[in-house]
Design an enzyme around this catalytic site. Structure first.
Site, short mmCIF file in Angstrom:
data_model
loop_
_atom_site.label_atom_id
_atom_site.label_comp_id
_atom_site.label_asym_id
_atom_site.label_seq_id
_atom_site.Cartn_x
_atom_site.Cartn_y
_atom_site.Cartn_z
N ALA A 58 3.29 1.98 -9.58
CA ALA A 58 4.16 1.19 -8.70
C ALA A 58 5.52 0.99 -9.35
CB ALA A 58 3.50 -0.15 -8.40
N GLY A 177 2.37 -1.40 0.52
CA GLY A 177 2.19 -2.50 1.48
C GLY A 177 0.84 -3.16 1.34
N TYR A 181 0.85 -7.83 -2.47
CA TYR A 181 2.26 -7.85 -2.85
C TYR A 181 3.13 -8.12 -1.62
CZ TYR A 181 0.37 -6.31 -7.28
OH TYR A 181 -0.36 -6.25 -8.44
#
Length: 349
Positions: A58, A177, A181
């Site tokens: 990420a 998504g 988060y």
């Protein structure tokens, strides 16, 4: 039993994968102190280029999105240049790689980005309890609810990060998504108590995610855009019976966007959610009829069986890729896999 994993898979007219094994995004905290990818990271990803597709760890879209130490970014030129070394290393080995675009929302902490770069931001001012992983002395902060101006800027920043990813040589992006988060914080009632056009009803709660998707599609194309979703609330949030209607609405809209894929975000796909009528992957397959990536404690054997049973189309493997850089070769040749151990997180191999 695993032969189906080793056939090519056409995502769309732009991208065809060499096999159906995806390297899942794995938070390794390997960037330097400026969140620039390193040569060690390039070697790490290149060793795993046999995957049909690598999804990067990420990667934050702007400073206030950071919630963990040394997670890479995609918002400075130095970061873009660092990622160019990574993507070239993967491409030189014949692989493909997507960048996973990330903002942690209420999981962020000013320790990492400094108060001059903004406050902790979320869908609402509902915080979580606990401490930051790998920085246990830091407790989570009370977030502020994003204003509509904040949301517009976030949408723009996601699109800019996507454009930066393409400049850096990525084959596409996966919007993070999922997993509690920022985007996920808009999609669940336990952390979205807004009363404006981004809250209260499913159409509104899905709006931010759709706006981010549409902005990224406008920037780089739907063929290079994917998203990871967690319809089952399980990580840093509580479930709510109303969540299903939000995801029903979101998935119906995403169906018309012709994305590269939707990727389930869950640690163990054996988990069942009463409001989804069973597992999250089963729910996604019922609601969405294009390419799905399954994940969550599958082995090559159980994942191959799930693909054969039409539960999903592609299999994402996480920890086993940490333990076995040559995972694809080992599975294809029937070789024994090295077992994952948490101590491996300290090793950059």
């Amino acid at each position: 039993m695993t032969a189906t994993l080793f056939t090519p898979y056409k995502l769309n007219d732009t991208l065809t994968l060499n096999n159906k094994i995806i390297m899942a995004p794995l938070t390794r905290c390997m960037a330097d102190d400026n969140l620039v990818p390193t040569a060690t990271m390039a070697a790490y990803y290149a060793r795993r280029a046999d995957a049909g597709l690598i999804i990067s760890e990420a990667t934050i879209i702007r400073p206030d999105g950071q919630g963990y130490v040394n997670t890479p970014g995609l918002y400075t030129q130095a970061q873009i240049e660092g990622w160019k070394v990574v993507t070239k290393a993967v491409h030189d080995k014949g692989g493909k790689i997507f960048a996973q675009l990330w903002h942690t929302g209420r999981v962020a902490h000013p320790f990492f980005f400094g108060e001059q770069n903004g406050e902790v931001i979320s869908a609402s001012n509902i915080g979580i309890e606990g401490t930051i992983p790998r920085n246990r002395e830091l407790t989570y902060q009370q977030p502020k609810a994003a204003t509509q101006a904040d949301i517009a800027q976030l949408v723009s920043d996601y699109a800019t990060a996507a454009s930066n990813a393409i400049e850096a040589g990525f084959d596409g992006v996966e919007i993070h998504g999922a997993n509690g988060y920022l985007i996920d914080q808009f999609l669940h009632y336990s952390c979205n108590n807004r009363t404006d056009e981004y809250g209260e009803i499913p159409e509104n709660m899905a709006r931010f995610a759709v706006e981010v998707v549409d902005a990224i599609i406008a920037a780089i194309g739907s063929d290079r855009t994917a998203i990871r979703l967690s319809p089952g609330a399980y990580f840093n949030m509580e479930p709510n019976q109303g969540d299903r209607a939000v995801f029903d609405t979101l998935l119906k809209q995403l169906e018309t966007r012709h994305l590269a894929f939707i990727h389930l975000g869950i640690f163990d796909d054996a988990m069942e959610f009463d409001y989804l009528g069973g597992t999250a992957s089963r729910y996604l397959r019922q609601q969405y009829h294009q390419t799905l990536v399954g994940v969550g404690s599958y082995t090559a054997e159980t994942g191959s069986k799930a693909i054969a049973n039409n539960q999903f189309d592609l299999l994402a493997i996480g920890r086993a890729f940490i333990a076995n850089p040559d995972y694809v070769t080992r599975v294809r040749d029937g070789l024994e896999l090295t077992a994952y151990d948490d101590a491996m997180l300290a090793e950059l191999v």
